[in-house]
Design a protein around this motif. Structure first.
Motif, mmCIF file in Angstrom:
data_model
loop_
_atom_site.group_PDB
_atom_site.id
_atom_site.type_symbol
_atom_site.label_atom_id
_atom_site.label_comp_id
_atom_site.label_asym_id
_atom_site.label_seq_id
_atom_site.Cartn_x
_atom_site.Cartn_y
_atom_site.Cartn_z
ATOM 1 N N TYR A 32 0.857 -1.190 0.000
ATOM 2 C CA TYR A 32 0.000 0.000 0.000
ATOM 3 C C TYR A 32 0.890 1.235 0.000
ATOM 4 O O TYR A 32 1.816 1.328 0.802
ATOM 5 C CB TYR A 32 -0.851 0.039 1.270
ATOM 6 C CG TYR A 32 -1.543 -1.251 1.606
ATOM 7 C CD1 TYR A 32 -2.853 -1.476 1.210
ATOM 8 C CD2 TYR A 32 -0.898 -2.247 2.351
ATOM 9 C CE1 TYR A 32 -3.512 -2.659 1.536
ATOM 10 C CE2 TYR A 32 -1.542 -3.425 2.677
ATOM 11 C CZ TYR A 32 -2.840 -3.629 2.269
ATOM 12 O OH TYR A 32 -3.486 -4.795 2.595
ATOM 13 N N ALA A 33 0.609 2.190 -0.871
ATOM 14 C CA ALA A 33 1.325 3.463 -0.893
ATOM 15 C C ALA A 33 0.329 4.554 -0.486
ATOM 16 O O ALA A 33 -0.606 4.850 -1.226
ATOM 17 C CB ALA A 33 1.881 3.741 -2.284
ATOM 18 N N VAL A 34 0.523 5.104 0.720
ATOM 19 C CA VAL A 34 -0.414 6.086 1.262
ATOM 20 C C VAL A 34 0.360 7.271 1.829
ATOM 21 O O VAL A 34 1.230 7.085 2.692
ATOM 22 C CB VAL A 34 -1.305 5.459 2.364
ATOM 23 C CG1 VAL A 34 -2.210 6.495 2.996
ATOM 24 C CG2 VAL A 34 -2.115 4.304 1.801
ATOM 25 N N ASP A 35 0.064 8.450 1.345
ATOM 26 C CA ASP A 35 0.676 9.690 1.851
ATOM 27 C C ASP A 35 2.198 9.608 1.911
ATOM 28 O O ASP A 35 2.827 10.011 2.892
ATOM 29 C CB ASP A 35 0.119 10.039 3.235
ATOM 30 C CG ASP A 35 -1.356 10.415 3.188
ATOM 31 O OD1 ASP A 35 -1.815 10.912 2.142
ATOM 32 O OD2 ASP A 35 -2.049 10.188 4.196
ATOM 33 N N GLY A 36 2.802 9.051 0.870
ATOM 34 C CA GLY A 36 4.254 8.976 0.788
ATOM 35 C C GLY A 36 4.891 7.852 1.584
ATOM 36 O O GLY A 36 6.111 7.722 1.593
ATOM 37 N N GLU A 37 4.091 7.040 2.269
ATOM 38 C CA GLU A 37 4.611 5.904 3.022
ATOM 39 C C GLU A 37 4.177 4.604 2.348
ATOM 40 O O GLU A 37 3.183 4.575 1.628
ATOM 41 C CB GLU A 37 4.099 5.920 4.462
ATOM 42 C CG GLU A 37 4.626 7.076 5.287
ATOM 43 C CD GLU A 37 4.212 6.948 6.736
ATOM 44 O OE1 GLU A 37 4.860 6.162 7.450
ATOM 45 O OE2 GLU A 37 3.240 7.604 7.125
ATOM 46 N N VAL A 38 4.915 3.533 2.618
ATOM 47 C CA VAL A 38 4.595 2.220 2.060
ATOM 48 C C VAL A 38 4.376 1.254 3.217
ATOM 49 O O VAL A 38 5.165 1.211 4.169
ATOM 50 C CB VAL A 38 5.714 1.708 1.128
ATOM 51 C CG1 VAL A 38 5.368 0.334 0.574
ATOM 52 C CG2 VAL A 38 5.956 2.705 -0.001
ATOM 53 N N PHE A 39 3.306 0.463 3.123
ATOM 54 C CA PHE A 39 2.960 -0.524 4.140
ATOM 55 C C PHE A 39 2.781 -1.871 3.456
ATOM 56 O O PHE A 39 2.505 -1.931 2.254
ATOM 57 C CB PHE A 39 1.660 -0.127 4.858
ATOM 58 C CG PHE A 39 1.737 1.237 5.489
ATOM 59 C CD1 PHE A 39 2.314 1.407 6.735
ATOM 60 C CD2 PHE A 39 1.247 2.348 4.825
ATOM 61 C CE1 PHE A 39 2.393 2.655 7.319
ATOM 62 C CE2 PHE A 39 1.326 3.610 5.394
ATOM 63 C CZ PHE A 39 1.897 3.772 6.642
ATOM 64 N N ALA A 40 2.903 -2.951 4.235
ATOM 65 C CA ALA A 40 2.777 -4.299 3.673
ATOM 66 C C ALA A 40 2.017 -5.199 4.642
ATOM 67 O O ALA A 40 2.258 -5.159 5.851
ATOM 68 C CB ALA A 40 4.154 -4.894 3.393
ATOM 69 N N THR A 41 1.103 -6.000 4.089
ATOM 70 C CA THR A 41 0.396 -7.026 4.855
ATOM 71 C C THR A 41 0.308 -8.288 4.001
ATOM 72 O O THR A 41 0.543 -8.245 2.792
ATOM 73 C CB THR A 41 -1.055 -6.615 5.226
ATOM 74 O OG1 THR A 41 -1.857 -6.563 4.040
ATOM 75 C CG2 THR A 41 -1.107 -5.292 5.961
#
Length: 104
Positions: A32-41
């Motif tokens: 996920y790319a949200v508000d310049g950050e990247v997350f992973a699940t």
């Protein structure tokens, strides 16, 4: 890079405010790319066997396409029914414009 970290995508391949599926070894990960950050699940919902990358991303919440349960993409926390189990989240690093996920 330390043990367990895998290079899974180019940062440029992540659409802003959206989710994509990538492979990390034998595991499918939702990025996920949200508000310049990247997350992973993990990419599979813990309630039904649905791919989260096919769900609806709103802010930092992903809604499962099958039964509309929502997870916090930052922590994997299940936020509402019918979910009873969190989805696994993974640490993410950006190195030289590449996305690295620690899967083990």
């Amino acid at each position: 890079m330390s043990e367990g970290w895998m290079d899974v995508a180019a940062q440029a391949d992540l659409p802003a405010d959206d989710v994509i599926a990538v492979r990390a070894g034998n595991r499918e990960i939702a990025l996920y790319a949200v508000d310049g950050e990247v997350f992973a699940t993990d990419n599979i919902c813990t309630h039904g066997h649905a791919r989260l990358c096919d769900g609806f991303l709103e802010g930092t919440e992903i809604e499962c396409p099958l039964h509309q349960g929502r997870f916090d993409i930052r922590t994997g926390k299940a936020l509402c029914s019918p979910l009873t189990e969190d989805v696994r989240s993974f640490p993410v690093r950006i190195v030289d414009n590449r996305v690295w996920v620690q899967v083990e």
